[in-house]
Design a protein around this motif. Structure first.
Motif, PDB file in Angstrom:
ATOM      1  N   LEU A 104     -52.971   6.467 -46.751  1.00  0.00           N
ATOM      2  CA  LEU A 104     -52.718   7.537 -47.710  1.00  0.00           C
ATOM      3  C   LEU A 104     -53.160   8.854 -47.109  1.00  0.00           C
ATOM      4  N   VAL A 105     -52.274   9.845 -47.130  1.00  0.00           N
ATOM      5  CA  VAL A 105     -52.628  11.198 -46.695  1.00  0.00           C
ATOM      6  C   VAL A 105     -52.526  12.131 -47.892  1.00  0.00           C
ATOM      7  N   ASN A 106     -53.672  12.633 -48.336  1.00  0.00           N
ATOM      8  CA  ASN A 106     -53.710  13.606 -49.422  1.00  0.00           C
ATOM      9  C   ASN A 106     -53.608  15.009 -48.828  1.00  0.00           C
ATOM     10  N   ASN A 107     -52.399  15.540 -48.860  1.00  0.00           N
ATOM     11  CA  ASN A 107     -52.132  16.840 -48.266  1.00  0.00           C
ATOM     12  C   ASN A 107     -51.767  17.892 -49.310  1.00  0.00           C
ATOM     13  N   ALA A 108     -51.261  17.477 -50.466  1.00  0.00           N
ATOM     14  CA  ALA A 108     -50.774  18.437 -51.454  1.00  0.00           C
ATOM     15  C   ALA A 108     -51.868  19.423 -51.850  1.00  0.00           C
ATOM     16  N   GLY A 109     -51.501  20.680 -51.922  1.00  0.00           N
ATOM     17  CA  GLY A 109     -52.448  21.710 -52.322  1.00  0.00           C
ATOM     18  C   GLY A 109     -51.823  23.081 -52.186  1.00  0.00           C
ATOM     19  N   PHE A 110     -52.515  24.080 -52.717  1.00  0.00           N
ATOM     20  CA  PHE A 110     -52.020  25.450 -52.590  1.00  0.00           C
ATOM     21  C   PHE A 110     -53.193  26.406 -52.658  1.00  0.00           C
ATOM     22  N   GLY A 111     -52.935  27.650 -52.280  1.00  0.00           N
ATOM     23  CA  GLY A 111     -53.955  28.680 -52.350  1.00  0.00           C
ATOM     24  C   GLY A 111     -53.341  30.014 -52.694  1.00  0.00           C
ATOM     25  N   VAL A 112     -54.069  30.804 -53.450  1.00  0.00           N
ATOM     26  CA  VAL A 112     -53.654  32.165 -53.790  1.00  0.00           C
ATOM     27  C   VAL A 112     -54.820  33.086 -53.483  1.00  0.00           C
ATOM     28  N   LEU A 119     -56.011  -1.095 -51.654  1.00  0.00           N
ATOM     29  CA  LEU A 119     -56.644  -1.108 -50.332  1.00  0.00           C
ATOM     30  C   LEU A 119     -57.949  -1.901 -50.383  1.00  0.00           C
ATOM     31  N   ARG A 120     -58.713  -1.687 -51.438  1.00  0.00           N
ATOM     32  CA  ARG A 120     -59.989  -2.400 -51.579  1.00  0.00           C
ATOM     33  C   ARG A 120     -59.772  -3.909 -51.676  1.00  0.00           C
ATOM     34  N   GLN A 121     -58.778  -4.295 -52.460  1.00  0.00           N
ATOM     35  CA  GLN A 121     -58.517  -5.725 -52.623  1.00  0.00           C
ATOM     36  C   GLN A 121     -58.051  -6.374 -51.322  1.00  0.00           C
ATOM     37  N   ARG A 122     -57.307  -5.625 -50.507  1.00  0.00           N
ATOM     38  CA  ARG A 122     -56.839  -6.150 -49.225  1.00  0.00           C
ATOM     39  C   ARG A 122     -57.892  -6.031 -48.139  1.00  0.00           C
ATOM     40  N   ARG A 123     -58.963  -5.259 -48.414  1.00  0.00           N
ATOM     41  CA  ARG A 123     -60.021  -5.029 -47.427  1.00  0.00           C
ATOM     42  C   ARG A 123     -59.463  -4.381 -46.159  1.00  0.00           C
ATOM     43  N   ALA A 124     -58.564  -3.424 -46.347  1.00  0.00           N
ATOM     44  CA  ALA A 124     -57.968  -2.733 -45.201  1.00  0.00           C
ATOM     45  C   ALA A 124     -57.262  -1.477 -45.697  1.00  0.00           C
ATOM     46  N   GLY A 125     -57.177  -0.480 -44.807  1.00  0.00           N
ATOM     47  CA  GLY A 125     -56.443   0.733 -45.129  1.00  0.00           C
ATOM     48  C   GLY A 125     -57.193   1.973 -44.685  1.00  0.00           C
ATOM     49  N   VAL A 126     -56.497   3.102 -44.758  1.00  0.00           N
ATOM     50  CA  VAL A 126     -57.058   4.380 -44.336  1.00  0.00           C
ATOM     51  C   VAL A 126     -56.684   5.444 -45.370  1.00  0.00           C
ATOM     52  N   ILE A 127     -57.634   6.294 -45.704  1.00  0.00           N
ATOM     53  CA  ILE A 127     -57.387   7.466 -46.550  1.00  0.00           C
ATOM     54  C   ILE A 127     -57.742   8.702 -45.741  1.00  0.00           C
ATOM     55  N   VAL A 128     -56.803   9.629 -45.650  1.00  0.00           N
ATOM     56  CA  VAL A 128     -57.012  10.882 -44.919  1.00  0.00           C
ATOM     57  C   VAL A 128     -56.852  12.028 -45.909  1.00  0.00           C
ATOM     58  N   ASN A 129     -57.904  12.799 -46.111  1.00  0.00           N
ATOM     59  CA  ASN A 129     -57.847  13.965 -46.981  1.00  0.00           C
ATOM     60  C   ASN A 129     -57.796  15.229 -46.133  1.00  0.00           C
ATOM     61  N   VAL A 130     -56.845  16.092 -46.437  1.00  0.00           N
ATOM     62  CA  VAL A 130     -56.672  17.339 -45.692  1.00  0.00           C
ATOM     63  C   VAL A 130     -57.427  18.445 -46.408  1.00  0.00           C
ATOM     64  N   SER A 131     -58.372  19.048 -45.700  1.00  0.00           N
ATOM     65  CA  SER A 131     -59.212  20.097 -46.270  1.00  0.00           C
ATOM     66  C   SER A 131     -58.802  21.447 -45.681  1.00  0.00           C
ATOM     67  N   SER A 132     -59.773  22.287 -45.343  1.00  0.00           N
ATOM     68  CA  SER A 132     -59.495  23.619 -44.811  1.00  0.00           C
ATOM     69  C   SER A 132     -60.703  24.138 -44.059  1.00  0.00           C
ATOM     70  N   ALA A 190     -65.057  21.035 -52.538  1.00  0.00           N
ATOM     71  CA  ALA A 190     -65.221  19.878 -53.424  1.00  0.00           C
ATOM     72  C   ALA A 190     -64.527  18.658 -52.842  1.00  0.00           C
ATOM     73  N   VAL A 191     -63.379  18.851 -52.215  1.00  0.00           N
ATOM     74  CA  VAL A 191     -62.694  17.740 -51.540  1.00  0.00           C
ATOM     75  C   VAL A 191     -63.576  17.196 -50.417  1.00  0.00           C
ATOM     76  N   ASN A 192     -64.214  18.091 -49.672  1.00  0.00           N
ATOM     77  CA  ASN A 192     -65.108  17.638 -48.601  1.00  0.00           C
ATOM     78  C   ASN A 192     -66.208  16.733 -49.153  1.00  0.00           C
ATOM     79  N   ALA A 193     -66.859  17.188 -50.219  1.00  0.00           N
ATOM     80  CA  ALA A 193     -67.963  16.411 -50.795  1.00  0.00           C
ATOM     81  C   ALA A 193     -67.462  15.074 -51.336  1.00  0.00           C
ATOM     82  N   LEU A 194     -66.337  15.103 -52.022  1.00  0.00           N
ATOM     83  CA  LEU A 194     -65.750  13.869 -52.547  1.00  0.00           C
ATOM     84  C   LEU A 194     -65.461  12.889 -51.416  1.00  0.00           C
ATOM     85  N   THR A 195     -64.890  13.413 -50.324  1.00  0.00           N
ATOM     86  CA  THR A 195     -64.502  12.558 -49.201  1.00  0.00           C
ATOM     87  C   THR A 195     -65.715  11.956 -48.515  1.00  0.00           C
TER      88      THR A 195
END
Length: 249
Positions: free
Chosen positions: A72-80, A114-127, A146-151
């Motif tokens: 899973l790649v969490n990339n969605a986001g925006f900035g103003v 992912l937890r049930q399969r005991r395998a997988g990768v999560i990538v969070n895109v920060s800044s 906040a994403v950094n701390a969560l990750t």
């Protein structure tokens, strides 16, 4: 073939990441708020699904339709860009609802399998804005911090389940929509007190000769996180992000 689900694929890093993983033989689930089949070349290994990270029902439909996910790649986001004082409450809420709570919602939808399969990768895109104090991006920076701390906490929680978690930290990428288009539309540029500072920051960015980030820096960092079990938890993407991370220690 492994399967990756990427959020925010309408442009920028998300779209480029989908292209990279398709080119390298993966099954790709590219998600975006308004699917557009012209964005990516037709492929039997591509599924384009509607997903709005601020809509729980949309997330649930997309995750169910996607089938088993390996990455899973969490990339969605925006900035103003905006001075903190002049940022409207609705805009502040929207930044956190998309950048922070949207990331959380997608994780919570995908992680159980992912937890049930005991395998997988999560990538969070920060800044890289999270690495040092910067004017005019305070609310965006806070939502990504906040994403950094969560990750960081997520990585500790999922390690016993065999699920790897990584944080990719891109630098400033002028070729993306945010990097190239957001600052000319800064809120507060007509404010008598903030206008001089805003003009100075915009000029510094325009005239800077410092290295910046290329989209390929980010896609390769995501590839590394997804495919290399020895890759570090934090991966700076782009020469400027690398330098800022070194300064931050």
């Amino acid at each position: 073939m492994p399967r990756i689900l990427i959020t925010g694929c309408s442009s920028g890093f998300g779209l480029a990441t989908a292209r990279l993983f398709l080119d390298r033989g993966w099954d790709v689930v590219a998600t975006l708020r308004k699917p557009d089949p012209t964005l990516l070349p037709p492929s039997e290994r591509l599924r384009m699904l509607q997903l709005d990270v601020t809509d729980a029902a949309s997330i649930a439909r997309a995750v169910e339709a996607a089938g088993p996910i390996d990455v899973l790649v969490n990339n969605a986001g925006f900035g103003v860009p905006s001075p903190i004082e002049l940022t409207e409450p609705d805009m502040a809420r929207a930044l956190f609802e998309t950048n922070t709570l949207g990331t959380l919602a997608v994780i919570q939808a995908v992680l159980p399998a992912l937890r049930q399969r005991r395998a997988g990768v999560i990538v969070n895109v920060s800044s890289s804005t999270t690495l040092k104090p910067l004017p005019l991006v305070g609310l965006y920076r806070a939502s990504k911090a906040a994403v950094n701390a969560l990750t960081e906490s997520l990585a500790e929680e999922t390690r016993p389940f065999g699920v790897r978690v990584h944080l990719v930290i891109p630098g400033r990428a002028p070729e993306t929509q945010f990097g190239n288009n957001a600052f000319p539309h800064l809120r507060g540029s007509e404010h008598p007190d903030y206008a001089p500072m805003i003009a100075r920051v915009v000029a510094q960015m325009r005239d800077s000769t410092e290295p910046t980030t290329q989209t390929s820096d980010v896609t390769e960092a995501i590839w590394r996180a997804a495919t290399d079990a020895t890759s570090p938890f934090r991966i700076a993407a782009g020469a400027d992000a690398v330098a800022w991370m070194a300064e931050a220690g």
